[in-house]
Design a protein around this motif. Structure first.
Motif, mmCIF file in Angstrom:
data_model
loop_
_atom_site.group_PDB
_atom_site.id
_atom_site.type_symbol
_atom_site.label_atom_id
_atom_site.label_comp_id
_atom_site.label_asym_id
_atom_site.label_seq_id
_atom_site.Cartn_x
_atom_site.Cartn_y
_atom_site.Cartn_z
ATOM 1 N N ARG A 1 -4.612 10.187 -0.783
ATOM 2 C CA ARG A 1 -5.318 8.937 -1.112
ATOM 3 C C ARG A 1 -4.425 7.756 -0.758
ATOM 4 O O ARG A 1 -3.196 7.862 -0.783
ATOM 5 C CB ARG A 1 -5.611 8.864 -2.621
ATOM 6 N N LEU A 2 -5.060 6.632 -0.486
ATOM 7 C CA LEU A 2 -4.351 5.392 -0.239
ATOM 8 C C LEU A 2 -4.516 4.507 -1.460
ATOM 9 O O LEU A 2 -5.633 4.241 -1.893
ATOM 10 C CB LEU A 2 -4.903 4.684 0.997
ATOM 11 N N ALA A 3 -3.390 4.089 -2.033
ATOM 12 C CA ALA A 3 -3.402 3.157 -3.168
ATOM 13 C C ALA A 3 -3.040 1.791 -2.626
ATOM 14 O O ALA A 3 -1.905 1.568 -2.195
ATOM 15 C CB ALA A 3 -2.411 3.596 -4.238
ATOM 16 N N ILE A 4 -4.003 0.883 -2.607
ATOM 17 C CA ILE A 4 -3.692 -0.464 -2.154
ATOM 18 C C ILE A 4 -2.892 -1.164 -3.242
ATOM 19 O O ILE A 4 -2.825 -0.702 -4.383
ATOM 20 C CB ILE A 4 -4.965 -1.252 -1.774
ATOM 21 N N ALA A 5 -2.268 -2.274 -2.908
ATOM 22 C CA ALA A 5 -1.404 -2.996 -3.855
ATOM 23 C C ALA A 5 -2.099 -3.154 -5.205
ATOM 24 O O ALA A 5 -3.245 -3.581 -5.279
ATOM 25 C CB ALA A 5 -1.029 -4.358 -3.284
ATOM 26 N N GLY A 6 -1.401 -2.747 -6.253
ATOM 27 C CA GLY A 6 -1.904 -2.894 -7.614
ATOM 28 C C GLY A 6 -2.736 -1.736 -8.137
ATOM 29 O O GLY A 6 -3.167 -1.771 -9.291
ATOM 30 N N THR A 7 -2.931 -0.684 -7.328
ATOM 31 C CA THR A 7 -3.770 0.432 -7.791
ATOM 32 C C THR A 7 -3.040 1.767 -7.864
ATOM 33 O O THR A 7 -3.673 2.806 -8.047
ATOM 34 C CB THR A 7 -5.013 0.595 -6.882
ATOM 35 N N PRO B 1 0.831 -1.208 0.000
ATOM 36 C CA PRO B 1 0.000 0.000 0.000
ATOM 37 C C PRO B 1 0.864 1.256 0.000
ATOM 38 O O PRO B 1 1.871 1.329 0.712
ATOM 39 C CB PRO B 1 -0.837 -0.112 1.265
ATOM 40 N N ILE B 2 0.464 2.222 -0.807
ATOM 41 C CA ILE B 2 1.194 3.481 -0.943
ATOM 42 C C ILE B 2 0.242 4.635 -0.611
ATOM 43 O O ILE B 2 -0.858 4.716 -1.161
ATOM 44 C CB ILE B 2 1.740 3.652 -2.387
ATOM 45 N N ALA B 3 0.676 5.505 0.276
ATOM 46 C CA ALA B 3 -0.067 6.723 0.581
ATOM 47 C C ALA B 3 0.418 7.808 -0.373
ATOM 48 O O ALA B 3 1.625 8.029 -0.506
ATOM 49 C CB ALA B 3 0.166 7.137 2.023
ATOM 50 N N LEU B 4 -0.511 8.450 -1.059
ATOM 51 C CA LEU B 4 -0.178 9.509 -2.013
ATOM 52 C C LEU B 4 -0.707 10.837 -1.476
ATOM 53 O O LEU B 4 -1.890 10.943 -1.123
ATOM 54 C CB LEU B 4 -0.785 9.206 -3.382
#
Length: 156
Positions: free
Chosen positions: A115-121, A99-102
């Motif tokens: 936004r939070l990008a979960i794995a693969g998004t 997960p990556i926080a943008l």
């Protein structure tokens, strides 16, 4: 709309690898070996270090703005990372498997969106955030630990 994700310039970290421990400590830095091949992402190469690879762990100001959003945290740099990674319209693997926080900022360094990008998004989330023309750039962070991962900017 296109975007670019870039690692940090390795030149700013070269001297750390030859410093005595006391000098490293004065710079809030240490040298260590990666205990595994996952979870120790280099901010130059934007790749996970291999198990046993020598790493610099250093306090780094990644959002050097004169606003309340100025920010710093610990980052890893691989000794053998000699060139800045660059990804245009694609995400590095370190963005896709965790997960990556943008955080989206305007040109003055003020936070406009997060936004939070979960794995693969990550790619989809980056594009959605850049749909807002007021967002000048994004800072990506590992969501769990909060450490800076990379800068994402618009690309022409």
């Amino acid at each position: 709309m296109t975007y670019c994700i870039e690692g940090l310039d390795p030149a700013q970290f070269r001297n750390f690898f030859t410093m005595p421990k006391a000098d490293l400590a004065a710079h809030r830095a240490t040298l260590q070996s990666a205990p595994s091949s996952r979870g120790f992402a280099c901010r130059v190469s934007l790749e996970d270090a291999a198990e046993g690879e020598e790493l610099l762990l250093v306090h780094h100001v990644h959002h050097a703005v004169e606003t309340p959003y100025r920010s710093a945290f610990a980052i890893f740099i691989r000794r053998d990372a000699l060139a800045t990674a660059r990804f245009v319209d694609e995400c590095p693997a370190i963005f896709e498997d965790r997960p990556i926080a943008l955080r989206g900022y305007d040109g003055s360094g003020y936070l406009l969106a997060a936004r939070l990008a979960i794995a693969g998004t990550s790619d989809k989330t980056i594009r959605e955030m850049f749909a807002d023309p007021a967002i000048a750039y994004l800072d990506a962070h590992n969501a769990a630990h909060g450490c800076f991962a990379a800068r994402v900017h618009r690309h022409d």
